[in-house]
Write a protein that holds these residues in place. Sequence first.
Motif, PDB file in Angstrom:
ATOM      1  N   ARG A  92      -2.554  -0.729   1.375  1.00 26.21           N
ATOM      2  CA  ARG A  92      -2.961  -2.141   1.231  1.00 26.21           C
ATOM      3  C   ARG A  92      -1.761  -3.023   0.907  1.00 26.21           C
ATOM      4  O   ARG A  92      -1.695  -4.184   1.343  1.00 26.21           O
ATOM      5  CB  ARG A  92      -4.020  -2.280   0.126  1.00 26.21           C
ATOM      6  CG  ARG A  92      -5.382  -1.722   0.474  1.00 26.21           C
ATOM      7  CD  ARG A  92      -6.438  -2.221  -0.501  1.00 26.21           C
ATOM      8  NE  ARG A  92      -6.133  -1.870  -1.892  1.00 26.21           N
ATOM      9  CZ  ARG A  92      -6.526  -0.744  -2.486  1.00 26.21           C
ATOM     10  NH1 ARG A  92      -7.235   0.141  -1.806  1.00 26.21           N
ATOM     11  NH2 ARG A  92      -6.217  -0.513  -3.748  1.00 26.21           N
ATOM     12  N   ASP A  93      -0.812  -2.498   0.130  1.00 29.36           N
ATOM     13  CA  ASP A  93       0.325  -3.298  -0.317  1.00 29.36           C
ATOM     14  C   ASP A  93       1.460  -3.367   0.707  1.00 29.36           C
ATOM     15  O   ASP A  93       2.310  -4.269   0.620  1.00 29.36           O
ATOM     16  CB  ASP A  93       0.878  -2.711  -1.633  1.00 29.36           C
ATOM     17  CG  ASP A  93      -0.101  -2.861  -2.785  1.00 29.36           C
ATOM     18  OD1 ASP A  93      -1.052  -3.661  -2.649  1.00 29.36           O
ATOM     19  OD2 ASP A  93       0.071  -2.170  -3.808  1.00 29.36           O
ATOM     20  N   PRO A 118       1.737  -4.198   4.028  1.00 31.59           N
ATOM     21  CA  PRO A 118       1.962  -5.395   4.868  1.00 31.59           C
ATOM     22  C   PRO A 118       2.607  -6.539   4.101  1.00 31.59           C
ATOM     23  O   PRO A 118       3.509  -7.211   4.616  1.00 31.59           O
ATOM     24  CB  PRO A 118       0.543  -5.758   5.345  1.00 31.59           C
ATOM     25  CG  PRO A 118      -0.208  -4.467   5.305  1.00 31.59           C
ATOM     26  CD  PRO A 118       0.330  -3.740   4.111  1.00 31.59           C
ATOM     27  N   ALA A 119       2.168  -6.785   2.868  1.00 30.60           N
ATOM     28  CA  ALA A 119       2.742  -7.883   2.081  1.00 30.60           C
ATOM     29  C   ALA A 119       4.194  -7.594   1.733  1.00 30.60           C
ATOM     30  O   ALA A 119       5.050  -8.495   1.773  1.00 30.60           O
ATOM     31  CB  ALA A 119       1.923  -8.088   0.802  1.00 30.60           C
ATOM     32  N   ALA A 120       4.508  -6.339   1.402  1.00 32.68           N
ATOM     33  CA  ALA A 120       5.886  -5.975   1.078  1.00 32.68           C
ATOM     34  C   ALA A 120       6.788  -6.149   2.296  1.00 32.68           C
ATOM     35  O   ALA A 120       7.914  -6.652   2.191  1.00 32.68           O
ATOM     36  CB  ALA A 120       5.944  -4.530   0.582  1.00 32.68           C
ATOM     37  N   HIS A 121       6.292  -5.768   3.470  1.00 28.96           N
ATOM     38  CA  HIS A 121       7.063  -5.911   4.705  1.00 28.96           C
ATOM     39  C   HIS A 121       7.290  -7.382   5.025  1.00 28.96           C
ATOM     40  O   HIS A 121       8.406  -7.796   5.365  1.00 28.96           O
ATOM     41  CB  HIS A 121       6.332  -5.213   5.848  1.00 28.96           C
ATOM     42  CG  HIS A 121       7.119  -5.132   7.119  1.00 28.96           C
ATOM     43  ND1 HIS A 121       7.210  -6.195   7.998  1.00 28.96           N
ATOM     44  CD2 HIS A 121       7.857  -4.122   7.660  1.00 28.96           C
ATOM     45  CE1 HIS A 121       7.963  -5.837   9.030  1.00 28.96           C
ATOM     46  NE2 HIS A 121       8.366  -4.584   8.855  1.00 28.96           N
ATOM     47  N   ALA A 122       6.234  -8.170   4.910  1.00 32.85           N
ATOM     48  CA  ALA A 122       6.342  -9.602   5.227  1.00 32.85           C
ATOM     49  C   ALA A 122       7.323 -10.307   4.292  1.00 32.85           C
ATOM     50  O   ALA A 122       8.062 -11.208   4.708  1.00 32.85           O
ATOM     51  CB  ALA A 122       4.966 -10.260   5.136  1.00 32.85           C
ATOM     52  N   ALA A 123       7.345  -9.897   3.015  1.00 27.06           N
ATOM     53  CA  ALA A 123       8.233 -10.536   2.051  1.00 27.06           C
ATOM     54  C   ALA A 123       9.684 -10.119   2.251  1.00 27.06           C
ATOM     55  O   ALA A 123      10.603 -10.910   2.014  1.00 27.06           O
ATOM     56  CB  ALA A 123       7.787 -10.183   0.624  1.00 27.06           C
ATOM     57  N   THR A 150       8.319  -6.199  13.210  1.00 27.57           N
ATOM     58  CA  THR A 150       6.978  -6.375  12.665  1.00 27.57           C
ATOM     59  C   THR A 150       6.295  -5.026  12.525  1.00 27.57           C
ATOM     60  O   THR A 150       6.679  -4.045  13.164  1.00 27.57           O
ATOM     61  CB  THR A 150       6.128  -7.274  13.580  1.00 27.57           C
ATOM     62  OG1 THR A 150       5.880  -6.592  14.821  1.00 27.57           O
ATOM     63  CG2 THR A 150       6.838  -8.591  13.857  1.00 27.57           C
ATOM     64  N   GLY A 206      11.412  -6.802  -3.948  1.00 31.82           N
ATOM     65  CA  GLY A 206      10.047  -6.641  -3.475  1.00 31.82           C
ATOM     66  C   GLY A 206       9.624  -5.220  -3.169  1.00 31.82           C
ATOM     67  O   GLY A 206       8.507  -5.006  -2.676  1.00 31.82           O
ATOM     68  N   ARG A 246       4.088   3.935   6.243  1.00 32.60           N
ATOM     69  CA  ARG A 246       2.695   3.643   6.582  1.00 32.60           C
ATOM     70  C   ARG A 246       2.084   4.777   7.400  1.00 32.60           C
ATOM     71  O   ARG A 246       0.961   5.223   7.118  1.00 32.60           O
ATOM     72  CB  ARG A 246       2.601   2.327   7.365  1.00 32.60           C
ATOM     73  CG  ARG A 246       1.160   1.941   7.698  1.00 32.60           C
ATOM     74  CD  ARG A 246       1.057   0.620   8.412  1.00 32.60           C
ATOM     75  NE  ARG A 246       1.695   0.648   9.719  1.00 32.60           N
ATOM     76  CZ  ARG A 246       1.559  -0.319  10.639  1.00 32.60           C
ATOM     77  NH1 ARG A 246       0.839  -1.392  10.347  1.00 32.60           N
ATOM     78  NH2 ARG A 246       2.167  -0.238  11.796  1.00 32.60           N
TER      79      ARG A 246
END
Length: 205
Positions: A47-48, A50-55, A63, A124, A181
């Motif tokens: 769950r965490d 995608p946000a870590a990658h985006a940041a 992507t 991050g 992932r």
Amino acid sequence: MDSWTVLALLYYFLFAVLVESVPVSHTPPEFREAAERAKTLVEKILRDLPAAHAAAITTEGLTLDPSPQNPNLQMMVTSLGIPPAPILKPLSERFTKDMCVSRMSVGCLLYQGLLGVLSDRLGGLTNLRADLRDLLTHINKMKEAAQLSAESPEQLQDLASRLTGHYEVQVAVHVTLTQLRSFCHDLIRSLRAIATYRRRAAGAP
């Protein structure tokens, strides 16, 4: 007693003998509990991610979405020396519970080490690294409960010395999170299967 009754009783006793002669590996309650906690933590990591990658990733084209193989990216992965995750296969006589849990441990150590190096260059990633540390604790409890042996982790090459610029750091983080992932998806499948797996003797029906 007629012949059919005698035959039925004979089949019954033969079946009972065969069932008793097939050893089954029982899973200790402590093992199942640790496996369930590990699975919950892996789900949190997923769950965490995608946000870590985006940041962390600002370079265009890197992507988490599925994309065609990029030869240049693969060359970068090779030059940076980022190893692939250990392969987790379905449990069988050839891929035992011992091998499966050992590879889980090796994979967690691998990504904990990679994120440790990358955290020095980019923010991050600390929470993911902490979750991997906790996940490794649960996997070690699984090994202890089932009295499983340990497998030596793959030695990381000197990744830090190869992170010579911003792009190299971006690629390393992207590849690490992408591989993590995929490894986590394999972990969940294996953790679901491993707690209830019953190993029958070789050659048994």
